[in-house]
Write an enzyme that holds these catalytic residues in place. Structure first.
Site, PDB file in Angstrom:
ATOM      1  N   LYS A  71       0.775  -1.319  -0.234  1.00 27.62           N
ATOM      2  CA  LYS A  71       0.042  -0.025  -0.141  1.00 27.62           C
ATOM      3  C   LYS A  71       0.927   1.259   0.055  1.00 27.62           C
ATOM      4  O   LYS A  71       0.631   2.435  -0.770  1.00 27.62           O
ATOM      5  CB  LYS A  71      -0.991   0.002   1.128  1.00 27.62           C
ATOM      6  CG  LYS A  71      -1.757   1.154   1.248  1.00 27.62           C
ATOM      7  CD  LYS A  71      -2.709   1.006   2.432  1.00 27.62           C
ATOM      8  CE  LYS A  71      -2.452   0.426   3.644  1.00 27.62           C
ATOM      9  NZ  LYS A  71      -1.616   1.360   4.313  1.00 27.62           N
ATOM     10  N   THR A  73       3.963   1.727  -0.857  1.00 29.17           N
ATOM     11  CA  THR A  73       4.934   1.592  -1.972  1.00 29.17           C
ATOM     12  C   THR A  73       4.053   2.226  -3.142  1.00 29.17           C
ATOM     13  O   THR A  73       4.326   2.888  -4.133  1.00 29.17           O
ATOM     14  CB  THR A  73       5.280   0.306  -2.289  1.00 29.17           C
ATOM     15  OG1 THR A  73       6.195  -0.457  -1.484  1.00 29.17           O
ATOM     16  CG2 THR A  73       6.154   0.223  -3.499  1.00 29.17           C
ATOM     17  N   ARG A  94       2.604   8.616   6.828  1.00 30.63           N
ATOM     18  CA  ARG A  94       2.680   8.578   8.171  1.00 30.63           C
ATOM     19  C   ARG A  94       4.148   8.519   8.417  1.00 30.63           C
ATOM     20  O   ARG A  94       4.793   7.879   7.658  1.00 30.63           O
ATOM     21  CB  ARG A  94       1.777   7.440   8.975  1.00 30.63           C
ATOM     22  CG  ARG A  94       0.382   7.673   8.708  1.00 30.63           C
ATOM     23  CD  ARG A  94      -0.233   6.486   9.507  1.00 30.63           C
ATOM     24  NE  ARG A  94      -0.192   5.125   8.656  1.00 30.63           N
ATOM     25  CZ  ARG A  94      -0.311   3.772   9.097  1.00 30.63           C
ATOM     26  NH1 ARG A  94      -0.581   3.622  10.162  1.00 30.63           N
ATOM     27  NH2 ARG A  94      -0.068   2.956   8.095  1.00 30.63           N
ATOM     28  N   LYS A 105       7.413  -5.779  11.603  1.00 35.61           N
ATOM     29  CA  LYS A 105       6.754  -5.045  10.766  1.00 35.61           C
ATOM     30  C   LYS A 105       7.740  -4.354   9.766  1.00 35.61           C
ATOM     31  O   LYS A 105       7.385  -4.445   8.363  1.00 35.61           O
ATOM     32  CB  LYS A 105       5.656  -4.185  11.086  1.00 35.61           C
ATOM     33  CG  LYS A 105       4.658  -3.624   9.891  1.00 35.61           C
ATOM     34  CD  LYS A 105       3.876  -2.611  10.897  1.00 35.61           C
ATOM     35  CE  LYS A 105       2.965  -2.114   9.698  1.00 35.61           C
ATOM     36  NZ  LYS A 105       3.456  -1.237   8.845  1.00 35.61           N
ATOM     37  N   ALA A 273      -2.943   2.241  13.405  1.00 38.78           N
ATOM     38  CA  ALA A 273      -4.265   2.108  12.736  1.00 38.78           C
ATOM     39  C   ALA A 273      -5.354   1.109  13.154  1.00 38.78           C
ATOM     40  O   ALA A 273      -6.542   1.265  12.830  1.00 38.78           O
ATOM     41  CB  ALA A 273      -3.825   1.717  11.154  1.00 38.78           C
ATOM     42  N   PHE A 301      -3.716  -0.163   7.318  1.00 37.22           N
ATOM     43  CA  PHE A 301      -3.965  -1.451   7.245  1.00 37.22           C
ATOM     44  C   PHE A 301      -5.022  -1.621   6.143  1.00 37.22           C
ATOM     45  O   PHE A 301      -5.075  -0.954   5.087  1.00 37.22           O
ATOM     46  CB  PHE A 301      -4.508  -2.195   8.559  1.00 37.22           C
ATOM     47  CG  PHE A 301      -3.633  -2.164   9.671  1.00 37.22           C
ATOM     48  CD1 PHE A 301      -2.387  -2.989   9.465  1.00 37.22           C
ATOM     49  CD2 PHE A 301      -3.494  -1.764  10.785  1.00 37.22           C
ATOM     50  CE1 PHE A 301      -1.323  -3.009  10.214  1.00 37.22           C
ATOM     51  CE2 PHE A 301      -2.481  -1.772  11.813  1.00 37.22           C
ATOM     52  CZ  PHE A 301      -1.372  -2.498  11.405  1.00 37.22           C
ATOM     53  N   PHE A 382       3.195  -9.319  -8.952  1.00 34.52           N
ATOM     54  CA  PHE A 382       4.531 -10.060  -8.516  1.00 34.52           C
ATOM     55  C   PHE A 382       5.077 -10.807  -9.579  1.00 34.52           C
ATOM     56  O   PHE A 382       4.240 -11.146 -10.531  1.00 34.52           O
ATOM     57  CB  PHE A 382       4.329 -10.858  -7.361  1.00 34.52           C
ATOM     58  CG  PHE A 382       4.394 -10.136  -6.042  1.00 34.52           C
ATOM     59  CD1 PHE A 382       5.224 -10.480  -5.162  1.00 34.52           C
ATOM     60  CD2 PHE A 382       3.157  -9.257  -5.511  1.00 34.52           C
ATOM     61  CE1 PHE A 382       5.483  -9.699  -3.979  1.00 34.52           C
ATOM     62  CE2 PHE A 382       3.538  -8.331  -4.353  1.00 34.52           C
ATOM     63  CZ  PHE A 382       4.297  -8.842  -3.365  1.00 34.52           C
ATOM     64  N   TRP A 410       7.118  -1.073  -7.396  1.00 37.48           N
ATOM     65  CA  TRP A 410       8.105  -1.532  -6.637  1.00 37.48           C
ATOM     66  C   TRP A 410       9.379  -1.659  -7.492  1.00 37.48           C
ATOM     67  O   TRP A 410      10.550  -1.430  -7.381  1.00 37.48           O
ATOM     68  CB  TRP A 410       7.744  -2.977  -6.160  1.00 37.48           C
ATOM     69  CG  TRP A 410       9.035  -3.500  -5.143  1.00 37.48           C
ATOM     70  CD1 TRP A 410       9.043  -3.248  -3.775  1.00 37.48           C
ATOM     71  CD2 TRP A 410       9.963  -4.376  -5.320  1.00 37.48           C
ATOM     72  NE1 TRP A 410      10.354  -4.036  -3.270  1.00 37.48           N
ATOM     73  CE2 TRP A 410      10.803  -4.583  -4.426  1.00 37.48           C
ATOM     74  CE3 TRP A 410      10.456  -4.864  -6.718  1.00 37.48           C
ATOM     75  CZ2 TRP A 410      12.044  -5.438  -4.305  1.00 37.48           C
ATOM     76  CZ3 TRP A 410      11.566  -5.611  -6.601  1.00 37.48           C
ATOM     77  CH2 TRP A 410      12.578  -5.995  -5.403  1.00 37.48           C
TER      78      TRP A 410
END
Length: 556
Positions: A71, A73, A94, A105, A273, A301, A382, A410
């Site tokens: 998200k 990225t 954030r 994380k 979150a 999230f 991916f 990415w």
């Protein structure tokens, strides 16, 4: 093929001086405060009379899984893509907490070729905002106990103190403590505890405040506990507001940094979150909307937590109207929602993908049917995704009248989101009928019922005896007309992390309600959500090192 790590990609970037980034926003060097060569704070007083001109785009995601969704990225890559097609865009994000950075994380500066830099600074001490928030939180805690020690004029019940100390680190040892031990001069013995800094109400207030005066007003409303008559005691009554504001006066200015592609980015504030509202500061969002044609921001999230709170709490309080929503999904994560184990995600599995797709479709329909906002799905591709899998996601989204486009930010940075950027521009130019998921004037129970049935698609809400008592106290003290912030697991629409996909027929149990009067919402705690996380068996901290020439390694 060997891939560079995020930190290696970030360290290879030739950053522009932050003064050059400011010039792109028509901000002079007199209007920024430099924190070294590549970071600055913006003097918001110079913009107080400037009206918002930009369009607000929210990036949210499906229910998270260990497979990852991308998200942040996508948020950064989309802003780069908008700039690449000639639009003036700022990303607003954030700030990372040190707890996740050293835990499991990871950071929150994006990944691959869609990052904000200087990555190491952003993920570590940055401009000191989180330290200022922690200091303000702990000053208030010290003033509470000192007031009691010095005679307790406000008759604070030591068994009813709700304000905790905080530290910006995952430290389970501090969740429950007894302090004030020893001689009388050491204070009053009582039960106490620590939250992680990003779970502090001061962080939530910091991100909801629109100005210094609004910050002071919100700080004054903080409920630190209750007196012997059951009435709330506030930070204002303790005379703490001026000092708390002094600690926060510089931190409240938004931080200006840049993307890998040299585009402006605001990184400011970071409430949890699944505990708080999970959005960057209102001030940063507002500033971006004044300075750019597009503000691309994210919510924490999945959309049931982040987007719901962004829309029902942040937008309501700050008079924001999103122009479009981007829903990030991956084939890998959807297959996990369909029952595939992480180790097996590389193989094509259309059956599992079909079983996992309802998770995405529920999130999308919430955005389009409940909030009535235009939405596009960004498929974060991916290498192992097959064309048949991609086409299945696209076709299922089309049935809801929502377009799904591929994103490869990415690997390709902004160039990997050109199609997504064009779709976002198209959606932003369309009319929308944005509405909230509930009327704030409903009772607390009715608001929770609306969230659970409309957004989570459960059948209802149950309250423990403790929560019923909290409900009565909050209503008696006039807090029942505030929005509700549900603290629940991020891994499920329900309050049970094991119920993946798109579960139905469940009831959400509220075990406790607490007031965040300064932030302007009621927190409903469900499941086993904790405000102080712990470190994993092998923390990320064990992989981080610094060379003799000061180069950090192992930071993702």
């Amino acid at each position: 093929m060997a891939y560079l790590s995020d930190i290696e990609i970030a360290q290879a970037c030739k950053m522009q001086p932050i003064t050059e980034i400011a010039k792109k926003l028509n901000i002079t060097e007199d209007d920024i405060e430099l924190y070294g060569k590549y970071k600055a704070k913006i003097d918001i007083t110079k913009l107080k009379d400037v009206k918002r001109k930009g369009k607000l785009v929210l990036v949210t995601a499906i229910t998270p899984t260990p497979a990852g969704e991308g998200k942040t990225t996508t948020t950064i890559g989309l802003s780069d893509a908008l700039n690449a097609i000639g639009k003036n865009s700022i990303v607003a994000m954030r700030e990372p907490s040190l707890g996740p950075v050293f835990g499991i994380k990871g950071g929150a500066a994006g990944g691959g070729y869609a990052q904000v830099v200087p990555m190491e600074d952003i993920n570590l001490h940055f401009t000191g905002d989180l330290h200022a928030i922690g200091a303000a939180n702990n000053l208030l805690a010290a003033m509470i106990d000192n007031h009691i020690y010095q005679g307790n004029e406000l008759q604070i019940n030591t068994r009813a103190i709700t304000w905790k100390r905080c530290v910006d680190m995952n430290d389970r040892q501090l969740r429950v403590v007894i302090d004030g031990l020893g001689k009388k001069v050491n204070g009053v013995k009582r039960g106490d505890g620590f939250d992680i800094t990003v779970a502090s109400e001061i962080m939530a207030i910091f991100c909801m405040a629109s100005s210094i005066s609004d910050l002071k007003d919100r700080l004054s409303k903080i409920v630190v506990g209750y007196n012997f008559d059951g009435k709330p005691v506030t930070a204002g009554q303790l005379g703490a507001v001026g000092a708390l504001t002094a600690l926060l006066k510089d931190a409240i200015k938004p931080n200006l940094v840049q993307t890998l592609e040299g585009n402006p980015a605001f990184v400011h504030g970071g409430p949890f979150a699944n505990i708080a509202h999970g959005c960057n500061s209102v001030i940063a969002t507002d500033t971006a909307l004044k300075l750019a044609d597009y503000c691309i921001t994210e919510a924490g999230f999945g959309a049931d937590l982040g987007a719901e709170k962004f829309l029902d709490i942040k937008c309501r309080a700050s008079n924001l109207t999103p122009s479009a929503v981007v829903m990030v999904a991956t084939v890998r994560a959807l297959k996990m929602h369909g029952g595939v184990q992480k180790a097996d995600l590389g193989a094509e599995n259309l059956t599992a993908l079909k079983e996992g797709l309802p998770n995405l479709l529920r999130h999308v329909s919430n955005i389009t049917e409940v909030y009535k906002l235009p939405c596009v799905v960004a498929i974060n591709r991916f290498p192992t995704d097959t064309d048949d899998e991609i086409n299945l996601v696209i076709s299922e989204c089309e049935k809801l009248g929502v377009k799904a486009v591929l994103s490869t930010v990415w690997a390709d940075g902004g160039n990997g989101a050109i199609e997504l950027a064009n779709e976002v521009v198209k959606l932003c130019d369309a009319k929308n009928d944005f509405t909230f998921s509930y009327d704030v004037n409903l009772s607390i129970k009715e608001k929770l019922q609306a969230i659970v049935t409309k957004i989570y698609r459960g059948v209802g809400v149950a309250f423990t005896k403790d929560a019923e008592k909290d409900l009565e106290t909050l209503t008696q003290n006039g807090y029942d007309k505030l929005p509700v912030c549900v603290a629940k697991t991020q891994y499920s629409f329900s309050d049970d992390a094991k119920k993946i996909g798109a579960p139905e027929g469940f009831t959400v149990t509220v075990r406790k309600l607490k007031i965040s009067a300064g932030a302007g919402f009621i927190v409903a705690l469900t499941g086993n959500i904790m405000t102080m996380p712990g470190l994993p068996k092998v923390p990320s901290a064990t992989k981080i090192d610094v060379s003799d020439d000061g180069i950090i390694t192992g930071l993702f």
